[in-house]
Design an enzyme around this catalytic site. Structure first.
Site, PDB file in Angstrom:
ATOM      1  CG  ASP A 190       6.941   2.146   0.057  1.00 37.25           C
ATOM      2  OD1 ASP A 190       7.722   1.318  -0.474  1.00 37.25           O
ATOM      3  OD2 ASP A 190       6.183   1.829   1.006  1.00 37.25           O
ATOM      4  CE  LYS A 209      -3.055  -2.470   3.114  1.00 38.69           C
ATOM      5  NZ  LYS A 209      -3.415  -2.619   4.531  1.00 38.69           N
ATOM      6  N   GLY A 210       2.110   1.055   0.357  1.00 39.78           N
ATOM      7  CA  GLY A 210       2.982   2.203   0.642  1.00 39.78           C
ATOM      8  C   GLY A 210       3.148   3.200  -0.486  1.00 39.78           C
ATOM      9  CB  VAL A 235      11.178   6.665   7.205  1.00 34.87           C
ATOM     10  CG1 VAL A 235      12.511   7.314   7.517  1.00 34.87           C
ATOM     11  CG2 VAL A 235      11.288   5.791   5.957  1.00 34.87           C
ATOM     12  CE  LYS A 241      15.133   2.455   5.266  1.00 34.24           C
ATOM     13  NZ  LYS A 241      14.629   1.471   6.254  1.00 34.24           N
ATOM     14  CG  ASP A 272      15.071  -1.845   3.431  1.00 36.18           C
ATOM     15  OD1 ASP A 272      16.098  -1.221   3.713  1.00 36.18           O
ATOM     16  OD2 ASP A 272      14.504  -2.600   4.246  1.00 36.18           O
ATOM     17  CG  ASP A 282       2.964   0.220   7.421  1.00 39.95           C
ATOM     18  OD1 ASP A 282       3.916   0.087   6.633  1.00 39.95           O
ATOM     19  OD2 ASP A 282       2.503  -0.715   8.088  1.00 39.95           O
TER      20      ASP A 282
HETATM   21  P1  5GP Z   1      12.724  -4.627   0.457  1.00 37.67           P
HETATM   22  O1  5GP Z   1      12.184  -5.874  -0.136  1.00 37.67           O
HETATM   23  O2  5GP Z   1      13.390  -3.695  -0.513  1.00 37.67           O
HETATM   24  O3  5GP Z   1      13.600  -4.908   1.643  1.00 37.67           O
HETATM   25  O4  5GP Z   1      11.507  -3.943   1.130  1.00 37.67           O
HETATM   26  C1  5GP Z   1      10.766  -2.938   0.608  1.00 37.67           C
HETATM   27  C2  5GP Z   1       9.563  -2.763   1.484  1.00 37.67           C
HETATM   28  O5  5GP Z   1       9.928  -2.829   2.875  1.00 37.67           O
HETATM   29  C3  5GP Z   1       8.979  -1.392   1.301  1.00 37.67           C
HETATM   30  O6  5GP Z   1       8.039  -1.394   0.265  1.00 37.67           O
HETATM   31  C4  5GP Z   1       8.348  -1.159   2.653  1.00 37.67           C
HETATM   32  O7  5GP Z   1       7.094  -1.781   2.691  1.00 37.67           O
HETATM   33  C5  5GP Z   1       9.246  -1.884   3.629  1.00 37.67           C
HETATM   34  N1  5GP Z   1      10.211  -0.975   4.275  1.00 37.67           N
HETATM   35  C6  5GP Z   1      11.541  -0.976   4.130  1.00 37.67           C
HETATM   36  N2  5GP Z   1      12.102   0.010   4.857  1.00 37.67           N
HETATM   37  C7  5GP Z   1      11.084   0.650   5.466  1.00 37.67           C
HETATM   38  C8  5GP Z   1      11.012   1.780   6.346  1.00 37.67           C
HETATM   39  O8  5GP Z   1      11.998   2.434   6.715  1.00 37.67           O
HETATM   40  N3  5GP Z   1       9.762   2.152   6.742  1.00 37.67           N
HETATM   41  C9  5GP Z   1       8.641   1.491   6.362  1.00 37.67           C
HETATM   42  N4  5GP Z   1       7.486   1.958   6.838  1.00 37.67           N
HETATM   43  N5  5GP Z   1       8.676   0.423   5.546  1.00 37.67           N
HETATM   44  C10 5GP Z   1       9.885   0.024   5.093  1.00 37.67           C
END
Ligand code: 5GP
Length: 185
Positions: free
Chosen positions: A109, A40-41, A162, A140, A112, A168
């Site tokens: 959004d 949803k982000g 964040v 990040k 990461d 969220d």
């Molecule tokens: P990845 O698969 O790249 O590790 O994760 C991406 C998802 O992790 C993002 O779409 C988000 O939902 C969540 N996420 C990663 N870092 C953060 C953060 O700092 N804050 C929030 N609220 N969600 C995060």
């Protein structure tokens, strides 16, 4: 009460999102595009971004969740390590449109570890789009586990958790207009 510290103000976000939209509009001039938002982000970011792209455009959304419950920073005894996606992603809402032969912009959004977008990118590629790129509001890079790169990045941020502007903490704070670091959640 959690402590929320503004990392990126609504004005900074608005300015940068407008710039990203202008960049996309320049790069895709004369073309039709489809924005695919990751629920949803990315919903808040997509709706602002798309309004700065005066091209022929449509929207679609994909919903995903990681297998298992991703611990929140508070529940995670090992610190932030377990915020990581667990690597296995499940589709909770598939896209409604065919992406075949379309110019697809995946809107996320935050980038990461890259595990989520790595998975979604493969799904989208299976549709054989004409082109595919990623627009991520936040990046990040220090947390990356998959070599995923976004073509459009709003802000590069440090390894902090964040919330706000769609992001969220346990489903809350998505409606904050600023992006904040959450402490003592
Ligand atoms: P990845 O698969 O790249 O590790 O994760 C991406 C998802 O992790 C993002 O779409 C988000 O939902 C969540 N996420 C990663 N870092 C953060 C953060 O700092 N804050 C929030 N609220 N969600 C995060």
């Amino acid at each position: 009460m959690p402590d929320l510290k503004v990392l990126l103000s609504r004005d900074q976000i608005a300015k940068r999102v407008a710039e990203m939209g202008e960049e996309i509009a320049r790069d895709y001039r004369g073309q039709s595009i489809i924005f695919v938002g990751v629920l949803k982000g990315a919903a808040v970011f997509l709706s602002d971004l798309a309004r700065h792209v005066p091209l022929d455009a449509t929207f679609d959304f994909i919903g995903v969740s990681s297998y298992g419950n991703r611990p929140t920073p508070k529940e995670d005894p090992a610190g932030h390590a377990a915020w990581d996606s667990l690597g296995e992603v499940r589709v909770t809402k598939d896209m409604d449109n065919s992406l075949t032969d379309r110019h697809v912009i995946l809107v996320e959004d935050i980038l990461d570890t890259g595990l989520t977008l790595n998975y979604i990118t493969k799904l989208v590629e299976a549709h054989q789009p004409k082109s595919l790129c990623i627009a991520a509001l936040l990046d990040k890079p220090s947390r990356r586990k998959q070599p995923i790169k976004a073509k459009y990045i709003g802000f590069t941020i440090p390894d902090v958790y964040v919330v706000g502007y769609g992001l969220d903490y346990a489903e809350r704070y998505r409606n904050l207009p600023d992006i904040c670091v959450i402490e003592n959640p």
